[in-house]
Design a protein around this motif. Structure first.
Motif, PDB file in Angstrom:
ATOM      1  N   THR A  29       1.002  -1.052   0.071  1.00 31.87           N
ATOM      2  CA  THR A  29       0.051   0.139   0.018  1.00 31.87           C
ATOM      3  C   THR A  29       0.996   1.121   0.085  1.00 31.87           C
ATOM      4  N   THR A  31       1.208   5.310   0.243  1.00 30.47           N
ATOM      5  CA  THR A  31       0.765   6.670   0.545  1.00 30.47           C
ATOM      6  C   THR A  31       1.683   7.728   0.781  1.00 30.47           C
ATOM      7  N   GLY A  32       1.320   8.936   0.234  1.00 22.94           N
ATOM      8  CA  GLY A  32       2.080  10.282   0.661  1.00 22.94           C
ATOM      9  C   GLY A  32       3.087  10.430  -0.788  1.00 22.94           C
ATOM     10  N   LYS A  33       3.873  11.487  -0.519  1.00 21.14           N
ATOM     11  CA  LYS A  33       4.737  11.671  -1.698  1.00 21.14           C
ATOM     12  C   LYS A  33       5.887  12.346  -1.239  1.00 21.14           C
ATOM     13  N   ASP A  51       0.481   1.864  11.019  1.00 17.32           N
ATOM     14  CA  ASP A  51      -0.737   2.811  10.658  1.00 17.32           C
ATOM     15  C   ASP A  51      -0.120   3.987  11.314  1.00 17.32           C
ATOM     16  N   ASP A  55       0.917   7.471   9.034  1.00 16.90           N
ATOM     17  CA  ASP A  55       0.006   8.727   9.273  1.00 16.90           C
ATOM     18  C   ASP A  55       0.730   9.876   9.463  1.00 16.90           C
ATOM     19  N   SER A  58       3.807   9.792   6.131  1.00 15.50           N
ATOM     20  CA  SER A  58       3.317   9.908   4.743  1.00 15.50           C
ATOM     21  C   SER A  58       2.934  11.523   4.357  1.00 15.50           C
ATOM     22  N   GLU A  62       6.908   9.062   0.737  1.00 12.69           N
ATOM     23  CA  GLU A  62       6.052   8.187  -0.187  1.00 12.69           C
ATOM     24  C   GLU A  62       6.346   6.862   0.596  1.00 12.69           C
ATOM     25  N   CYS A  63       5.377   6.551   1.427  1.00 10.48           N
ATOM     26  CA  CYS A  63       5.170   5.309   2.231  1.00 10.48           C
ATOM     27  C   CYS A  63       4.933   3.993   1.426  1.00 10.48           C
ATOM     28  N   HIS A  64       5.866   2.966   1.396  1.00  8.38           N
ATOM     29  CA  HIS A  64       5.403   1.821   0.872  1.00  8.38           C
ATOM     30  C   HIS A  64       5.182   0.737   1.864  1.00  8.38           C
TER      31      HIS A  64
END
Length: 280
Positions: A29, A31-33, A51, A55, A58, A62-64
């Motif tokens: 998943t 999220t972020g850049k 999580d 939070d 992110s 960019e969190c993978h």
């Protein structure tokens, strides 16, 4: 006839694609850049263990977030489990054209981070290993020899044939010793129970077999070790880390006081501050 053949072709392609997706060693998943961060969970844990950390991170990165096969809702794969995960992570990096990656891993995830960086110093920027060692087997097994670790053992057979009730008892005992936060013991217990049983048995065998104590000398990027002091006490933890990491040249270690293995649940603010400080 052409219409029927076309439908059969589409159905065949759909089935093939589904099988290929199920054979993947993990799901991710994103999220972020910003600069890429890989977050690897510990054994039996889905990516949601991160999580609260994601939070915050992110917002600037960019969190993978990975969940490995057999954990959470990700279908199991055939053994050898851990080598396949490592190989597919390398493929994932290549396919996504990622570089300067920060690796953050808890327990198994931290060990995996060390393994990746020992073989590839070009793709990674730094490692943050949360309560992780280069050799879990050496910690747990007297007179440890990685070559003696095998899939076909009486213990593994016993674990595979164990009833659901007996396995739940094992999960309760394990969860109670890995976290001080009472509310999270149930969560961790459920993750253990929901893990594919063969993955639980053979995947842990893969982890026990992995001995990186010599290989970590190849790691040239900075490594931050975040170590829990419970239940063994800081002095014993210091001795263990000093022994296991003696071949690693460039590392810093910080100790999470009043925390068991799941530092993200026992000392969440301390963990987040340590990670953010290292990233900055």
């Amino acid at each position: 006839m052409k219409t029927i053949k076309f439908k059969l072709l589409v159905l065949t392609l759909f089935i093939s694609a589904s099988v290929m997706a199920q054979n993947k060693a993990f799901k991710v998943t994103v999220t972020g850049k910003g600069n890429p961060i890989f977050l690897f969970p510990g054994f039996t844990c889905p990516g949601e263990v991160w999580d609260d950390v994601v939070d915050k991170l992110s917002k600037t990165n960019e969190c993978h977030v990975f969940t490995f096969a057999g954990f959470g809702d990700v279908p199991a794969i055939e053994k050898p489990w851990l080598p396949k995960i490592k190989t597919e992570i390398t493929t994932y990096i290549s396919e996504k054209n990622l570089e300067d990656i920060t690796l953050i891993g808890h327990s198994l995830g931290g060990t995996l981070s060390l393994w990746l960086a020992a073989e590839d110093n070009e793709s990674f920027k730094q490692i943050i290993a949360v309560d992780a060692l280069p050799s879990t087997g050496a910690l747990m097994i007297p007179n440890y020899n990685s070559e003696m670790i095998a899939y076909d053992t009486p213990y593994n057979k016993q674990m595979l044939s164990m009833s659901s009730e007996d396995f739940e008892a094992v999960a309760i005992q394990m969860a109670s010793g890995m976290v001080l936060n009472e509310e999270k013991k149930q969560v961790i217990k459920d993750w253990i129970i929901n893990t594919d049983r063969e993955t639980y048995v053979y995947g842990f065998t893969d982890l026990l077999k992995l001995d990186l104590r010599e290989d970590i000398i190849k790691i040239k990027i900075p490594v931050l070790l975040l170590a829990a002091t419970k239940p063994y006490g800081e002095e014993m933890v210091k001795m263990t880390y000093k022994d296991q990491y003696k071949n690693l040249e460039n590392y810093e270690i910080k100790y999470a006081h009043d925390s068991a293995h799941f530092i993200m649940y026992d000392q969440p603010e301390w963990l987040l501050e340590a990670i953010k400080s290292e990233l900055e």
